[in-house]
Design an enzyme around this catalytic site. Structure first.
Site, short mmCIF file in Angstrom:
data_model
loop_
_atom_site.label_atom_id
_atom_site.label_comp_id
_atom_site.label_asym_id
_atom_site.label_seq_id
_atom_site.Cartn_x
_atom_site.Cartn_y
_atom_site.Cartn_z
N CYS A 77 1.12 -1.66 -0.02
CA CYS A 77 0.36 0.05 -0.35
C CYS A 77 0.94 1.50 -0.25
CB CYS A 77 -1.25 0.01 0.97
SG CYS A 77 -2.62 1.36 0.64
N HIS A 115 -4.00 -4.82 0.18
CA HIS A 115 -3.59 -4.96 1.38
C HIS A 115 -3.30 -7.27 1.15
CE1 HIS A 115 -3.00 -1.83 3.85
NE2 HIS A 115 -4.06 -1.46 2.71
N GLU A 172 -2.54 -9.26 3.50
CA GLU A 172 -3.23 -9.75 4.89
C GLU A 172 -4.33 -9.13 4.77
OE1 GLU A 172 -2.77 -4.84 5.21
OE2 GLU A 172 -1.62 -6.35 4.49
#
EC number: 4.3.2.10
Length: 201
Positions: free
Chosen positions: A79, A183, A185
């Site tokens: 990001c 992202h 994650e």
């Protein structure tokens, strides 16, 4: 093992938990001197470009990251961390970046799509990529951003995504430097695979 740089720019714990879920050892540290013992470094980030660069400089991460890459270490930006790898950003003025990937961070122009982009979007591969090994082309990942990366060289672009009428660079892979605008994650199985691929390089 993966070193996660802590410079006060968010999303650190969620990234660490993702690695823990994968059974991959990772540490979070705000001490760049500890980075020397790691071949893989992750630069996360949520927030403003200029403030992030100030924090990196104040903590000593700028020189440490440049040295890490110069010595052949692997680096993954996520990001804002991706955007910081470029030469400069137009976010709230003009700010210099790490210049590891020549290019500029730009704001999406007004369009029918609501800015910022918040949610899932498809990622289309531009070339064979170590980062996306065993990930299906056109997989969906989770994005939260108002700015995008425009690299000077198309060779650095690993994947693109269509938003606000712009087919922007959503992943970078070049000479041991990796970056994703989304992202991983927060991107379910596909995102976890990207993190695992980086750790296994």
């Amino acid at each position: 093992m993966v070193f996660i740089a802590d410079y006060g720019a968010g999303n650190l714990r969620s990234v660490l938990k993702a690695f823990e879920f994968l059974g991959i050892k990772a540490i979070v540290s705000n001490d760049p001197r500890k980075m020397a013992g790691y071949r893989k470094v992750l630069l996360p980030g949520v927030g403003a470009f200029g403030q992030a660069m100030q924090s990196l400089e104040a903590l000593g991460f700028v020189s440490a990251l440049l040295e890490h890459v110069d010595k052949g270490g692997h680096l993954l930006g996520i990001c804002l961390g991706m955007q910081l790898l470029l030469s400069e950003s137009e976010e709230m003025g003009t700010h210099k970046g790490l210049n590891l990937v020549p290019g500029k961070v730009k704001h999406f122009v007004s369009s029918s799509d609501k800015i910022p982009q918040i949610g899932w979007n498809a990622v289309d591969f531009s070339k064979q990529s170590d980062l996306f090994r065993n990930v299906a082309d056109h997989s969906f990942f989770y994005f939260v951003h108002s700015y995008y990366c425009e690299t000077e060289s198309v060779e650095a672009v690993a994947a693109t995504t269509l938003f606000a009428g712009q087919n922007f660079c959503s992943a970078i892979e070049k000479n041991g430097i990796f970056a994703v605008q989304f992202h991983p994650e927060k991107s379910a199985d596909a995102g976890l695979k990207v993190l695992a691929n980086f750790a296994e390089l």
